[in-house]
Design a protein around this motif. Structure first.
Motif, short mmCIF file in Angstrom:
data_model
loop_
_atom_site.label_atom_id
_atom_site.label_comp_id
_atom_site.label_asym_id
_atom_site.label_seq_id
_atom_site.Cartn_x
_atom_site.Cartn_y
_atom_site.Cartn_z
N GLU A 1 14.78 -1.62 3.27
CA GLU A 1 13.67 -1.16 2.44
C GLU A 1 12.34 -1.59 3.03
OE1 GLU A 1 14.97 -2.87 -1.27
OE2 GLU A 1 16.07 -1.04 -1.83
N GLU A 2 12.28 -2.79 3.58
CA GLU A 2 11.05 -3.28 4.21
C GLU A 2 10.75 -2.46 5.47
OE1 GLU A 2 7.61 -5.37 4.55
OE2 GLU A 2 8.98 -5.35 2.86
N LYS B 1 9.24 0.79 4.48
CA LYS B 1 7.85 0.59 4.09
C LYS B 1 6.95 0.47 5.34
CE LYS B 1 7.53 -2.50 0.95
NZ LYS B 1 7.34 -3.77 0.21
N SER C 1 6.66 3.93 6.88
CA SER C 1 5.88 4.80 6.01
C SER C 1 4.39 4.52 6.16
CB SER C 1 6.32 4.60 4.56
OG SER C 1 5.49 5.33 3.70
N GLU C 2 4.02 3.25 6.25
CA GLU C 2 2.63 2.87 6.43
C GLU C 2 2.05 3.42 7.74
OE1 GLU C 2 2.75 -1.38 6.08
OE2 GLU C 2 3.16 -1.30 3.92
#
Length: 185
Positions: A96-97, A100, A103-104
């Motif tokens: 999940e990290e 993220k 995605s950033e």
């Protein structure tokens, strides 16, 4: 086409060997958490000091420290066209990290390559290395820990999972991975 890949497989599946070959074939950096740990420790960075403290006391390096190292490495310009992560993510929280982080940067993972090898073959491969800590009981326990930790991860990545038969000649396994990745693109 980018190649943002994660390589997973049990101890003895040949991840290190395949990661080096795939990195060269695809022209993308191989990012191993073990290598990141060693580099940060050698350079005596703040993260390296934290890693050394955990390792010296026999503890696992916490996800937040590992995540910070991976985040820093993925921000480097040489990963713009892709990367091959080996040893990360190890659990759904790290996955999940990673999502993220990507995605950033307006990116996403292209595929998760699982090297699948019969357990008896893995045991024989690891026993053949001849390391003192590679007893059959220890090897089988490591395989079970891998299965317990990785099953949820493989489920998390079901939509981008590419499972490859990791048995056979090294070059054949590399060719299988490359063929499977071409079929996905």
């Amino acid at each position: 086409m980018t190649n943002r890949l994660v390589l997973v497989g049990p101890p003895g599946a040949g991840k290190g060997t395949q990661a080096a070959r795939l990195s060269e074939e695809l022209g993308i950096p191989h990012i191993s958490t073990g290598d990141l740990f060693r580099a940060h420790i050698a350079q005596e960075t703040e993260l390296g000091r934290q890693v050394k403290e955990y390792l010296d006391s026999g503890q696992l390096v916490p996800d937040e420290v590992t995540n910070a190292m991976v985040r820093e490495r993925l921000a480097s310009p040489e990963t713009a066209e892709g990367f091959l992560l080996d040893g990360f993510p190890r659990n759904v929280g790290q996955a999940e990290e990673l999502a993220k982080m990507l995605s950033e940067a307006d990116q996403e993972l292209d595929a998760v390559v699982e090297l699948k090898v019969d357990e008896e073959e893995l045991v024989q491969r690891l026993l053949a290395r001849g390391r003192n800590d590679d007893t059959e009981d220890v090897i089988r326990r490591r395989q079970q820990v891998y299965r317990d930790e990785t099953a949820p991860l493989l489920e998390y990545y079901a939509d981008r999972l590419v499972t490859i038969d990791g048995q056979g000649d090294i070059a054949e396994v590399t060719a299988r991975v490359l063929d499977a990745l071409k079929q996905r693109s």
